[in-house]
Write a protein that holds these residues in place. Structure first.
Motif, PDB file in Angstrom:
ATOM      1  N   SER A 140     -99.989 -10.234  26.349  1.00  0.00           N
ATOM      2  CA  SER A 140    -101.121  -9.819  25.530  1.00  0.00           C
ATOM      3  C   SER A 140    -101.547  -8.420  25.958  1.00  0.00           C
ATOM      4  CB  SER A 140    -102.272 -10.811  25.736  1.00  0.00           C
ATOM      5  OG  SER A 140    -103.407 -10.397  25.024  1.00  0.00           O
ATOM      6  N   CYS A 141    -101.743  -7.530  24.995  1.00  0.00           N
ATOM      7  CA  CYS A 141    -102.106  -6.152  25.335  1.00  0.00           C
ATOM      8  C   CYS A 141    -102.743  -5.456  24.135  1.00  0.00           C
ATOM      9  CB  CYS A 141    -100.870  -5.386  25.783  1.00  0.00           C
ATOM     10  SG  CYS A 141     -99.600  -5.209  24.509  1.00  0.00           S
ATOM     11  N   PRO A 142    -103.396  -4.324  24.367  1.00  0.00           N
ATOM     12  CA  PRO A 142    -103.985  -3.571  23.262  1.00  0.00           C
ATOM     13  C   PRO A 142    -102.945  -3.121  22.231  1.00  0.00           C
ATOM     14  CG  PRO A 142    -104.938  -2.846  25.327  1.00  0.00           C
ATOM     15  CD  PRO A 142    -103.799  -3.763  25.671  1.00  0.00           C
ATOM     16  N   GLY A 143    -101.771  -2.723  22.693  1.00  0.00           N
ATOM     17  CA  GLY A 143    -100.745  -2.270  21.757  1.00  0.00           C
ATOM     18  C   GLY A 143    -100.358  -3.343  20.760  1.00  0.00           C
ATOM     19  N   LEU A 144    -100.236  -4.566  21.227  1.00  0.00           N
ATOM     20  CA  LEU A 144     -99.908  -5.678  20.343  1.00  0.00           C
ATOM     21  C   LEU A 144    -101.016  -5.872  19.309  1.00  0.00           C
ATOM     22  CD1 LEU A 144     -97.626  -7.733  19.981  1.00  0.00           C
ATOM     23  CD2 LEU A 144     -98.938  -9.299  21.408  1.00  0.00           C
ATOM     24  N   ALA A 145    -102.259  -5.762  19.753  1.00  0.00           N
ATOM     25  CA  ALA A 145    -103.395  -5.880  18.834  1.00  0.00           C
ATOM     26  C   ALA A 145    -103.353  -4.789  17.771  1.00  0.00           C
ATOM     27  CB  ALA A 145    -104.706  -5.826  19.615  1.00  0.00           C
ATOM     28  N   ILE A 146    -102.965  -3.584  18.152  1.00  0.00           N
ATOM     29  CA  ILE A 146    -102.855  -2.480  17.191  1.00  0.00           C
ATOM     30  C   ILE A 146    -101.820  -2.815  16.123  1.00  0.00           C
ATOM     31  CG2 ILE A 146    -102.068  -0.089  16.936  1.00  0.00           C
ATOM     32  CD1 ILE A 146    -103.378   0.386  19.774  1.00  0.00           C
ATOM     33  N   GLY A 147    -100.673  -3.316  16.532  1.00  0.00           N
ATOM     34  CA  GLY A 147     -99.637  -3.685  15.566  1.00  0.00           C
ATOM     35  C   GLY A 147    -100.077  -4.796  14.625  1.00  0.00           C
ATOM     36  N   ILE A 148    -100.794  -5.755  15.163  1.00  0.00           N
ATOM     37  CA  ILE A 148    -101.297  -6.860  14.343  1.00  0.00           C
ATOM     38  C   ILE A 148    -102.278  -6.334  13.300  1.00  0.00           C
ATOM     39  CG2 ILE A 148    -102.777  -8.917  14.390  1.00  0.00           C
ATOM     40  CD1 ILE A 148    -101.444  -9.530  17.149  1.00  0.00           C
ATOM     41  N   LYS A 149    -103.205  -5.492  13.733  1.00  0.00           N
ATOM     42  CA  LYS A 149    -104.215  -4.968  12.805  1.00  0.00           C
ATOM     43  C   LYS A 149    -103.590  -4.065  11.741  1.00  0.00           C
ATOM     44  CE  LYS A 149    -108.129  -6.513  13.723  1.00  0.00           C
ATOM     45  NZ  LYS A 149    -108.643  -7.651  12.977  1.00  0.00           N
ATOM     46  N   ALA A 150    -102.604  -3.256  12.138  1.00  0.00           N
ATOM     47  CA  ALA A 150    -101.904  -2.425  11.153  1.00  0.00           C
ATOM     48  C   ALA A 150    -101.197  -3.314  10.130  1.00  0.00           C
ATOM     49  CB  ALA A 150    -100.901  -1.506  11.850  1.00  0.00           C
ATOM     50  N   SER A 151    -100.582  -4.386  10.606  1.00  0.00           N
ATOM     51  CA  SER A 151     -99.887  -5.325   9.718  1.00  0.00           C
ATOM     52  C   SER A 151    -100.849  -5.989   8.751  1.00  0.00           C
ATOM     53  CB  SER A 151     -99.177  -6.402  10.542  1.00  0.00           C
ATOM     54  OG  SER A 151     -98.201  -5.842  11.361  1.00  0.00           O
ATOM     55  N   GLU A 152    -102.002  -6.420   9.264  1.00  0.00           N
ATOM     56  CA  GLU A 152    -102.989  -7.072   8.396  1.00  0.00           C
ATOM     57  C   GLU A 152    -103.401  -6.151   7.257  1.00  0.00           C
ATOM     58  OE1 GLU A 152    -106.210  -8.230  10.954  1.00  0.00           O
ATOM     59  OE2 GLU A 152    -105.133  -9.980  11.723  1.00  0.00           O
ATOM     60  N   LEU A 153    -103.661  -4.894   7.571  1.00  0.00           N
ATOM     61  CA  LEU A 153    -104.077  -3.945   6.542  1.00  0.00           C
ATOM     62  C   LEU A 153    -102.941  -3.695   5.554  1.00  0.00           C
ATOM     63  CD1 LEU A 153    -106.135  -2.058   5.324  1.00  0.00           C
ATOM     64  CD2 LEU A 153    -105.618  -0.401   7.126  1.00  0.00           C
ATOM     65  N   ALA A 154    -101.739  -3.501   6.053  1.00  0.00           N
ATOM     66  CA  ALA A 154    -100.592  -3.263   5.167  1.00  0.00           C
ATOM     67  C   ALA A 154    -100.320  -4.462   4.265  1.00  0.00           C
ATOM     68  CB  ALA A 154     -99.356  -2.937   6.001  1.00  0.00           C
ATOM     69  N   LEU A 155    -100.371  -5.665   4.831  1.00  0.00           N
ATOM     70  CA  LEU A 155    -100.118  -6.864   4.027  1.00  0.00           C
ATOM     71  C   LEU A 155    -101.200  -7.067   2.973  1.00  0.00           C
ATOM     72  CD1 LEU A 155     -98.880  -9.214   6.882  1.00  0.00           C
ATOM     73  CD2 LEU A 155     -97.502  -8.316   4.981  1.00  0.00           C
ATOM     74  N   ARG A 156    -102.415  -6.728   3.309  1.00  0.00           N
ATOM     75  CA  ARG A 156    -103.514  -6.839   2.349  1.00  0.00           C
ATOM     76  C   ARG A 156    -103.314  -5.856   1.190  1.00  0.00           C
ATOM     77  NH1 ARG A 156    -107.242  -7.492   6.022  1.00  0.00           N
ATOM     78  NH2 ARG A 156    -107.801  -5.327   6.311  1.00  0.00           N
ATOM     79  N   GLU A 157    -102.835  -4.664   1.492  1.00  0.00           N
ATOM     80  CA  GLU A 157    -102.659  -3.628   0.467  1.00  0.00           C
ATOM     81  C   GLU A 157    -101.358  -3.771  -0.328  1.00  0.00           C
ATOM     82  OE1 GLU A 157    -104.823  -1.121  -0.469  1.00  0.00           O
ATOM     83  OE2 GLU A 157    -106.233  -2.211   0.815  1.00  0.00           O
ATOM     84  N   LEU A 158    -100.307  -4.232   0.332  1.00  0.00           N
ATOM     85  CA  LEU A 158     -98.984  -4.233  -0.291  1.00  0.00           C
ATOM     86  C   LEU A 158     -98.413  -5.615  -0.568  1.00  0.00           C
ATOM     87  CD1 LEU A 158     -97.378  -1.401   1.885  1.00  0.00           C
ATOM     88  CD2 LEU A 158     -98.450  -1.186  -0.371  1.00  0.00           C
ATOM     89  N   GLY A 159     -98.999  -6.645   0.015  1.00  0.00           N
ATOM     90  CA  GLY A 159     -98.487  -7.997  -0.174  1.00  0.00           C
ATOM     91  C   GLY A 159     -97.427  -8.348   0.848  1.00  0.00           C
ATOM     92  N   GLU A 160     -97.039  -9.608   0.835  1.00  0.00           N
ATOM     93  CA  GLU A 160     -96.110 -10.151   1.828  1.00  0.00           C
ATOM     94  C   GLU A 160     -94.678  -9.692   1.628  1.00  0.00           C
ATOM     95  OE1 GLU A 160     -96.453 -12.436   4.436  1.00  0.00           O
ATOM     96  OE2 GLU A 160     -98.620 -12.476   4.277  1.00  0.00           O
ATOM     97  N   GLY A 161     -94.299  -9.346   0.436  1.00  0.00           N
ATOM     98  CA  GLY A 161     -92.904  -9.043   0.180  1.00  0.00           C
ATOM     99  C   GLY A 161     -92.112 -10.326   0.036  1.00  0.00           C
ATOM    100  N   ASP A 162     -90.792 -10.193   0.019  1.00  0.00           N
ATOM    101  CA  ASP A 162     -89.929 -11.351  -0.207  1.00  0.00           C
ATOM    102  C   ASP A 162     -89.293 -11.870   1.079  1.00  0.00           C
ATOM    103  OD1 ASP A 162     -88.083  -9.417   0.388  1.00  0.00           O
ATOM    104  OD2 ASP A 162     -87.107  -9.430  -1.561  1.00  0.00           O
TER     105      ASP A 162
END
Length: 175
Positions: free
Chosen positions: A17-39
């Protein structure tokens, strides 16, 4: 997190567990919200401008992987991630805001990141480069020196002989 994937799942995948992992998770959440899950294959694409721990968070959350060719690492040393949706080319570039860390300790910073809204953590910009092409297979050529097969576009030709990049660098060092 809004995903069915939990923080503990991502930590188990990454190893700690680390801050970097949290950054990746938060970036993913925003991207998935804006662009969708994909296939689940190559519909969603991420170009990471860093090789830090956050890339594992992105891989786990978005199903983008280096092996499929929809997670591309361009280590510019920036905490920035560009996400694209293939079907229409929509994209966004997320750049971690410089002012976030302040004087927090590691665990405090990680918790702060996880509790924050992703929109508060990143500057959302337009992509700096076009959507990368889909992964493709190409012919392999055999290196004249080591005998190993190498993707054709990553070989060098010298005096009529084909060389993989490591062998080419050994016989023709940078000057």
């Amino acid at each position: 997190m809004e995903s069915k994937k939990t923080y503990d799942d991502v930590v188990a995948f990454h190893g700690h567990s680390c801050p970097g992992l949290a950054i990746g998770i938060k970036a993913s959440e925003l991207a998935l919200r804006e662009l969708g899950e994909g296939d689940g294959d190559e519909e969603l694409v991420c170009v990471s401008e860093t090789d830090m721990c956050g890339v594992d968070g992105i891989q786990y959350m978005t199903n983008c992987t280096v092996g499929k060719g929809n997670l591309i690492l361009r280590n510019y040393g920036k905490v920035a991630f560009t996400f694209y949706r293939r079907r229409d080319g929509k994209g966004l570039r997320l750049v971690l805001k410089d002012s976030l860390k302040r004087d927090m300790e590691r665990d405090e910073y990680r918790d702060y990141l996880l509790k924050s809204n992703a929109e508060e953590l990143f500057d959302v910009k337009t992509p700096r480069e076009p959507l990368p092409s889909m992964a493709y297979r190409e012919s392999s050529l055999r290196c004249s020196r080591c005998g190993e097969g190498t993707m054709e576009s990553l070989t060098r030709n010298l005096d009529g002989q084909v060389y993989c990049l490591p062998c080419f660098r050994e016989i023709r060092p940078q000057r």
